[in-house]
Design an enzyme around this catalytic site. Structure first.
Site, short mmCIF file in Angstrom:
data_model
loop_
_atom_site.label_atom_id
_atom_site.label_comp_id
_atom_site.label_asym_id
_atom_site.label_seq_id
_atom_site.Cartn_x
_atom_site.Cartn_y
_atom_site.Cartn_z
N ASP A 164 0.83 -1.20 0.00
CA ASP A 164 0.00 0.00 0.00
C ASP A 164 0.87 1.25 0.00
O ASP A 164 2.03 1.23 0.43
CB ASP A 164 -0.91 0.01 1.23
CG ASP A 164 -1.89 -1.15 1.23
OD1 ASP A 164 -2.19 -1.67 0.15
OD2 ASP A 164 -2.36 -1.52 2.33
N LYS A 165 0.30 2.35 -0.44
CA LYS A 165 1.04 3.61 -0.57
C LYS A 165 1.82 3.95 0.70
O LYS A 165 2.99 4.34 0.62
CB LYS A 165 0.06 4.74 -0.90
CG LYS A 165 0.69 6.12 -0.95
CD LYS A 165 -0.35 7.19 -1.25
CE LYS A 165 0.27 8.58 -1.24
NZ LYS A 165 -0.74 9.64 -1.51
#
Length: 344
Positions: A164-165
């Site tokens: 995830d970011k």
């Protein structure tokens, strides 16, 4: 941080040659040849390929079929045609128009290891892995195209799994289609070992396993959730350090579903500290100030172990906690209450 050889598998070849369940070979780095296993008999061609080549999306595989890049027993193929087992499939793994639209961008990368086959990246928080959903620039993919221009010839610039970011830590990137194919098989066969450090809200007393299917949230479609008709997902967690109102966990994955650790830990009542999407539970007042200092989920991909797709060696890398998570833990440890810890 480390790159350590664990052992060498004598006589084992981990090049991109599917096993007996999908026997095949690679004619060159852009061509994959497969034999359809009997257990896929009766499926459409695109459905069978989606199982044999999980590193690529079904829509991409359908595009290759429509572009005549896929043949079955040396004949042109269609997405809807059925396979019955034993057919020889040849796939020319080319770029799509979407691949060709991605631009190289000079974004710094922290590289722990690189050879002719692999790159091991230590991803910082804030870096999106793949363009999409309003993040068309400034991604890891753009950075990879700048670092190694030849990755423009590999689908997804060699990316085989994501973080995830705002999750930090280790990612493997394949530098050839052969390596990408092999790494995707390792992920599918669950031989790639991915270990995470996670700080959750609330005190967990025991180690455990969350075995619950994950799919799209029925109402909030940008979120994932434990849902009855979701994909199988399994997360192991081990208690490393207990505080009054939070717990440091060592998590390991058997599967790799979107937001898996975040969703699974929320499902047992212990969301990740700082998680802006799944961490709706308010932190205990005794740790609230420390948790607020972390503007992201407290999740770090700490350790990655895989088999080198060319040499067959089993390799292990580790990444130290990033500064923000290390500072958060230290702030909690400095609070006037005791903690219980044990070694990793």
């Amino acid at each position: 941080m480390m790159n350590r050889l664990i052992n060498e598998q004598d006589g084992r070849n981990y090049s991109a040659k599917p096993d007996s369940s999908a026997a095949g070979s690679q004619e060159n780095e852009n061509t994959i040849e497969l034999t359809v296993p009997d257990n896929l008999a009766g499926l459409r061609l695109d459905q069978a390929l989606a199982q044999l080549l999980p590193q690529w999306s079904r829509s991409r595989l359908q595009g290759w079929i429509e572009q005549k890049c896929v043949s079955v027993d040396s004949a042109a193929a269609t997405c809807k045609q059925k396979v019955w087992g034993g057919e020889s499939i040849r796939v020319i793994a080319g770029q799509t128009e979407n691949d060709q639209s991605h631009q190289a961008e000079a974004i710094p990368l922290k590289i722990l290891f690189e050879d002719d086959h692999l790159i091991i990246i230590d991803k910082p928080a804030g870096l999106v892995v793949h363009p999409g959903n309003g993040n068309w620039h400034g991604t890891l993919l753009n950075a990879l195209l700048n670092h190694a221009p030849q990755l423009s010839q590999v689908p997804r610039a060699g990316i085989v799994h994501r973080l995830d970011k705002d999750t930090t830590g280790l990612l493997v990137v394949a530098k050839t289609i052969e390596a990408q194919f092999d790494l995707a098989r390792q992920l599918q066969q669950r031989t790639v070992k991915r270990h995470y450090l996670a700080l959750v809200l609330g005190k967990l007393e025991k180690d455990g396993v969350v075995d619950a299917p994950i799919g799209r949230h029925p109402i909030h479609r940008t979120r994932m959730a434990v849902v009855q008709n979701g994909k199988p997902a399994r997360t192991h967690y081990r208690v490393l350090e207990k505080f009054t109102a939070s717990t440091l966990l060592h998590c390991s994955l058997e599967t790799g579903r979107t937001h898996q650790i975040r969703v699974h830990l929320l499902s047992i009542g212990h969301p990740l500290a700082g998680d802006p999407v799944y961490g709706r539970t308010s932190p205990d007042p005794s740790t609230a100030d420390a948790v607020v200092r972390l503007p992201r989920q407290a999740l770090h991909a700490w350790q990655l172990e895989l088999t080198h797709p060319h040499s067959g060696q089993i390799l292990l890398w580790e990444s130290p906690l990033p500064d923000d998570m290390a500072a958060l833990l230290q702030a909690i440890r400095n609070l006037p209450h005791s903690s219980v810890s044990r070694p990793l």
